[in-house]
Scaffold this motif. Sequence first.
Motif, PDB file in Angstrom:
ATOM      1  N   VAL A  75      -5.135 -15.673  -5.781  1.00  0.00           N
ATOM      2  CA  VAL A  75      -6.564 -15.283  -5.433  1.00  0.00           C
ATOM      3  C   VAL A  75      -7.155 -14.198  -6.402  1.00  0.00           C
ATOM      4  CG1 VAL A  75      -8.117 -14.787  -3.443  1.00  0.00           C
ATOM      5  CG2 VAL A  75      -6.108 -16.163  -3.125  1.00  0.00           C
ATOM      6  N   GLY A  76      -6.334 -12.927  -6.860  1.00  0.00           N
ATOM      7  CA  GLY A  76      -6.757 -11.962  -7.323  1.00  0.00           C
ATOM      8  C   GLY A  76      -7.090 -12.456  -8.877  1.00  0.00           C
ATOM      9  N   ALA A  77      -6.276 -13.280  -9.461  1.00  0.00           N
ATOM     10  CA  ALA A  77      -6.418 -13.679 -10.770  1.00  0.00           C
ATOM     11  C   ALA A  77      -7.900 -14.702 -10.842  1.00  0.00           C
ATOM     12  CB  ALA A  77      -5.361 -14.828 -11.192  1.00  0.00           C
ATOM     13  N   SER A  78      -8.187 -15.317  -9.486  1.00  0.00           N
ATOM     14  CA  SER A  78      -9.494 -16.036  -9.939  1.00  0.00           C
ATOM     15  C   SER A  78     -10.704 -15.074  -9.663  1.00  0.00           C
ATOM     16  CB  SER A  78      -9.584 -17.187  -8.680  1.00  0.00           C
ATOM     17  OG  SER A  78     -10.378 -17.962  -8.778  1.00  0.00           O
ATOM     18  N   LEU A  79     -10.588 -14.222  -8.909  1.00  0.00           N
ATOM     19  CA  LEU A  79     -11.735 -13.008  -8.956  1.00  0.00           C
ATOM     20  C   LEU A  79     -11.876 -12.515 -10.075  1.00  0.00           C
ATOM     21  CD1 LEU A  79     -10.400 -11.666  -5.180  1.00  0.00           C
ATOM     22  CD2 LEU A  79     -12.847 -12.694  -5.635  1.00  0.00           C
ATOM     23  N   ARG A  80     -10.659 -12.105 -10.709  1.00  0.00           N
ATOM     24  CA  ARG A  80     -10.711 -11.325 -12.015  1.00  0.00           C
ATOM     25  C   ARG A  80     -11.495 -12.160 -12.988  1.00  0.00           C
ATOM     26  NH1 ARG A  80      -9.357 -11.510 -16.736  1.00  0.00           N
ATOM     27  NH2 ARG A  80      -8.748  -9.839 -18.194  1.00  0.00           N
ATOM     28  N   ASN A  81     -11.211 -13.336 -13.072  1.00  0.00           N
ATOM     29  CA  ASN A  81     -11.845 -14.367 -14.097  1.00  0.00           C
ATOM     30  C   ASN A  81     -13.528 -14.261 -13.774  1.00  0.00           C
ATOM     31  OD1 ASN A  81      -9.593 -14.921 -15.300  1.00  0.00           O
ATOM     32  ND2 ASN A  81      -9.271 -16.758 -14.260  1.00  0.00           N
ATOM     33  N   ALA A  82     -13.725 -14.880 -12.372  1.00  0.00           N
ATOM     34  CA  ALA A  82     -15.222 -14.655 -11.989  1.00  0.00           C
ATOM     35  C   ALA A  82     -16.023 -13.388 -12.348  1.00  0.00           C
ATOM     36  CB  ALA A  82     -15.133 -14.939 -10.497  1.00  0.00           C
ATOM     37  N   ALA A  83     -15.326 -12.178 -12.461  1.00  0.00           N
ATOM     38  CA  ALA A  83     -16.133 -10.882 -12.522  1.00  0.00           C
ATOM     39  C   ALA A  83     -16.084 -10.864 -14.048  1.00  0.00           C
ATOM     40  CB  ALA A  83     -14.933  -9.774 -12.453  1.00  0.00           C
ATOM     41  N   ASP A  84     -15.283 -11.514 -14.971  1.00  0.00           N
ATOM     42  CA  ASP A  84     -15.313 -11.678 -16.503  1.00  0.00           C
ATOM     43  C   ASP A  84     -16.585 -12.678 -16.540  1.00  0.00           C
ATOM     44  OD1 ASP A  84     -14.788 -11.508 -18.839  1.00  0.00           O
ATOM     45  OD2 ASP A  84     -13.150 -12.821 -18.939  1.00  0.00           O
ATOM     46  N   MET A  85     -16.723 -13.375 -15.969  1.00  0.00           N
ATOM     47  CA  MET A  85     -17.762 -14.495 -16.132  1.00  0.00           C
ATOM     48  C   MET A  85     -18.856 -13.972 -15.794  1.00  0.00           C
ATOM     49  SD  MET A  85     -17.602 -18.476 -14.947  1.00  0.00           S
ATOM     50  CE  MET A  85     -18.553 -18.467 -13.590  1.00  0.00           C
ATOM     51  N   ALA A  86     -19.204 -13.164 -14.868  1.00  0.00           N
ATOM     52  CA  ALA A  86     -20.570 -12.512 -14.442  1.00  0.00           C
ATOM     53  C   ALA A  86     -20.727 -11.555 -15.523  1.00  0.00           C
ATOM     54  CB  ALA A  86     -20.102 -11.860 -13.193  1.00  0.00           C
ATOM     55  N   LEU A  87     -19.777 -10.841 -15.984  1.00  0.00           N
ATOM     56  CA  LEU A  87     -20.229  -9.801 -16.984  1.00  0.00           C
ATOM     57  C   LEU A  87     -20.609 -10.658 -18.494  1.00  0.00           C
ATOM     58  CD1 LEU A  87     -19.801  -6.634 -17.385  1.00  0.00           C
ATOM     59  CD2 LEU A  87     -17.680  -7.118 -18.692  1.00  0.00           C
ATOM     60  N   GLN A  88     -20.083 -11.592 -18.482  1.00  0.00           N
ATOM     61  CA  GLN A  88     -20.509 -12.310 -19.900  1.00  0.00           C
ATOM     62  C   GLN A  88     -21.915 -12.948 -19.571  1.00  0.00           C
ATOM     63  OE1 GLN A  88     -18.785 -12.247 -22.812  1.00  0.00           O
ATOM     64  NE2 GLN A  88     -17.396 -10.915 -21.617  1.00  0.00           N
ATOM     65  N   GLU A  89     -22.322 -13.385 -18.538  1.00  0.00           N
ATOM     66  CA  GLU A  89     -23.298 -13.976 -18.150  1.00  0.00           C
ATOM     67  C   GLU A  89     -24.637 -12.964 -17.710  1.00  0.00           C
ATOM     68  OE1 GLU A  89     -22.701 -17.272 -15.197  1.00  0.00           O
ATOM     69  OE2 GLU A  89     -21.381 -18.329 -16.684  1.00  0.00           O
ATOM     70  N   SER A  90     -24.250 -11.733 -17.626  1.00  0.00           N
ATOM     71  CA  SER A  90     -25.211 -10.837 -17.433  1.00  0.00           C
ATOM     72  C   SER A  90     -26.226 -10.470 -18.621  1.00  0.00           C
ATOM     73  CB  SER A  90     -24.703  -9.592 -16.721  1.00  0.00           C
ATOM     74  OG  SER A  90     -23.940  -9.863 -15.316  1.00  0.00           O
ATOM     75  N   GLN A  91     -27.322 -10.007 -18.324  1.00  0.00           N
ATOM     76  CA  GLN A  91     -28.107  -9.565 -19.362  1.00  0.00           C
ATOM     77  C   GLN A  91     -27.779  -8.137 -19.923  1.00  0.00           C
ATOM     78  OE1 GLN A  91     -32.172 -10.055 -18.217  1.00  0.00           O
ATOM     79  NE2 GLN A  91     -32.090 -12.202 -17.874  1.00  0.00           N
ATOM     80  N   SER A  92     -27.410  -7.785 -21.198  1.00  0.00           N
ATOM     81  CA  SER A  92     -26.832  -6.381 -21.468  1.00  0.00           C
ATOM     82  C   SER A  92     -26.596  -5.600 -20.393  1.00  0.00           C
ATOM     83  CB  SER A  92     -28.138  -6.179 -22.138  1.00  0.00           C
ATOM     84  OG  SER A  92     -28.818  -6.854 -23.149  1.00  0.00           O
ATOM     85  N   PRO A  93     -25.099  -5.850 -19.828  1.00  0.00           N
ATOM     86  CA  PRO A  93     -24.733  -5.201 -18.486  1.00  0.00           C
ATOM     87  C   PRO A  93     -24.337  -3.723 -18.745  1.00  0.00           C
ATOM     88  CG  PRO A  93     -23.135  -6.617 -19.508  1.00  0.00           C
ATOM     89  CD  PRO A  93     -24.547  -6.804 -20.270  1.00  0.00           C
ATOM     90  N   ASP A  94     -24.099  -3.153 -20.101  1.00  0.00           N
ATOM     91  CA  ASP A  94     -23.815  -1.904 -20.206  1.00  0.00           C
ATOM     92  C   ASP A  94     -22.662  -1.226 -19.366  1.00  0.00           C
ATOM     93  OD1 ASP A  94     -23.850   0.525 -21.658  1.00  0.00           O
ATOM     94  OD2 ASP A  94     -25.315   1.482 -20.201  1.00  0.00           O
ATOM     95  N   LEU A  95     -21.864  -2.220 -18.971  1.00  0.00           N
ATOM     96  CA  LEU A  95     -20.649  -2.184 -17.877  1.00  0.00           C
ATOM     97  C   LEU A  95     -19.294  -2.062 -18.683  1.00  0.00           C
ATOM     98  CD1 LEU A  95     -21.523  -4.022 -14.623  1.00  0.00           C
ATOM     99  CD2 LEU A  95     -22.305  -1.587 -15.301  1.00  0.00           C
ATOM    100  N   LYS A  96     -18.527  -1.099 -18.120  1.00  0.00           N
ATOM    101  CA  LYS A  96     -17.143  -1.227 -18.600  1.00  0.00           C
ATOM    102  C   LYS A  96     -16.469  -1.250 -17.473  1.00  0.00           C
ATOM    103  CE  LYS A  96     -15.315   1.104 -21.843  1.00  0.00           C
ATOM    104  NZ  LYS A  96     -14.940   2.367 -22.655  1.00  0.00           N
ATOM    105  N   ILE A  97     -15.705  -2.527 -17.017  1.00  0.00           N
ATOM    106  CA  ILE A  97     -14.807  -2.910 -15.862  1.00  0.00           C
ATOM    107  C   ILE A  97     -13.629  -2.631 -16.183  1.00  0.00           C
ATOM    108  CG2 ILE A  97     -14.552  -4.784 -14.309  1.00  0.00           C
ATOM    109  CD1 ILE A  97     -17.162  -4.270 -14.589  1.00  0.00           C
ATOM    110  N   LEU A  98     -13.205  -1.502 -15.303  1.00  0.00           N
ATOM    111  CA  LEU A  98     -11.830  -0.998 -15.325  1.00  0.00           C
ATOM    112  C   LEU A  98     -11.029  -1.819 -14.384  1.00  0.00           C
ATOM    113  CD1 LEU A  98     -12.466   2.564 -15.256  1.00  0.00           C
ATOM    114  CD2 LEU A  98     -12.403   1.348 -17.169  1.00  0.00           C
ATOM    115  N   VAL A  99     -10.022  -2.856 -14.770  1.00  0.00           N
ATOM    116  CA  VAL A  99      -9.295  -3.771 -14.005  1.00  0.00           C
ATOM    117  C   VAL A  99      -7.991  -3.025 -13.476  1.00  0.00           C
ATOM    118  CG1 VAL A  99      -8.479  -6.017 -13.679  1.00  0.00           C
ATOM    119  CG2 VAL A  99     -10.183  -5.859 -15.037  1.00  0.00           C
TER     120      VAL A  99
END
Length: 401
Positions: A75-99
């Motif tokens: 489940v955690g792997a799927s949530l991590r992938n979804a977070a990565d997808m959100a970051l890629q699909e966001s507009q200029s997110p200026d975020l660094k996600i510390l996993v």
Amino acid sequence: MGGIGLQTLRRFGRSAAVLAGLSLLAACGGVDSPVVATRTAPVEAPLPAGDGTVLGAGSVKVALILPLSGPGAAVGASLRNAADMALQESQSPDLKILVKDDRSTPEGAREAAAAALAEGADLVIGPLFAATVQSAAATVRPSGKPVIAFSTDASVAARGVYLLSFLPQTEVDRIVDETTAAGRRSFAALIPDSTYGHVVEAQFREAVARRGGRVVAIERYPAGNPAASIGRLAPLIAGPAPQADALFLPDTPEGLGVAGPALTRAGFNPTRVKPVGTAVWNDPRVFALPAFQGGWFAASDPAGFSGFSQRYRARFGSDPVRVATLAYDAVSLAAALNRQYGSQRFADTTLTNPSGFAGIDGTFRFRPEGTSDRTLAVFEIRSGGTTIVSPAPRALGPSGT
């Protein structure tokens, strides 16, 4: 102050407008609920532990604490992938996600939260389980940084610890509201004697009272053994002149598979007394039971998950777990708030904007005490399937009603 508006947030969730279909486990409400957050289709194998993994290269640091090893790893792997997808699909997110990997344990969550704070995280997203949320929150709250977690156990919510999850309390409120609006105000209830049953019973009593209804009777039963309770309740819900006009039965598909035939044997007629329940009903096994034909339950609108799943499969080559949309929405929300609010991006007043935010599964908002509301549809069971009888509202009503 005015919070971030729905139109602004719809930019991060614009794909939701074209999403269609509903997973069989849309009912799951997360991994703390009676139904495990898995899918019948295979999901990806668990990822490596994840400590030190960074997604994005922005200036604003956000921690993502998930079970990337241990029992919750898939489940955690799927949530991590979804977070990565959100970051890629966001507009200029200026975020660094510390996993960070919490190892599916409270101690792991505490260590992950401490490491995230030491690395400068301004917001913590996750963890997933109630015990790990509680542990991480105890570490993070003294810093004044907010947590957006995924547990469905409302007892771990608090000011600054917000639950972005499918809470059963919201489902109970929605189904009671719709049932009373249809003119049915006398409720009987069959409640499984379980942690989930106790939670929904408390909310059920409150919701019926708030809507001016009455509870004719409540019977509790041991899991999988409702026959005696149904026998005691039968005089009120069966026969030509039942005293109740709705029967609330918040059980899992397995439990309903036992309760349904017992109700039929007791003379229960769903055309006289409407059966109603929560999103755990959203399963073909329930749809096939004669006792629940015409029954209603509340769950997320089906305009959300299918399209998300299609994009996820195209990117990762596997199916997401149902709760993956929560990680997607949390990261997308962080990116949108960062764009609009600068230094106030994660302030309590920003996060608890009563207008809420648009996500994959509809509109949601955080309450000041840490629980959340979300818009839900009401489904009717018909001939082995379901149809929506009341679509999810576009906007949430006044908070606290």
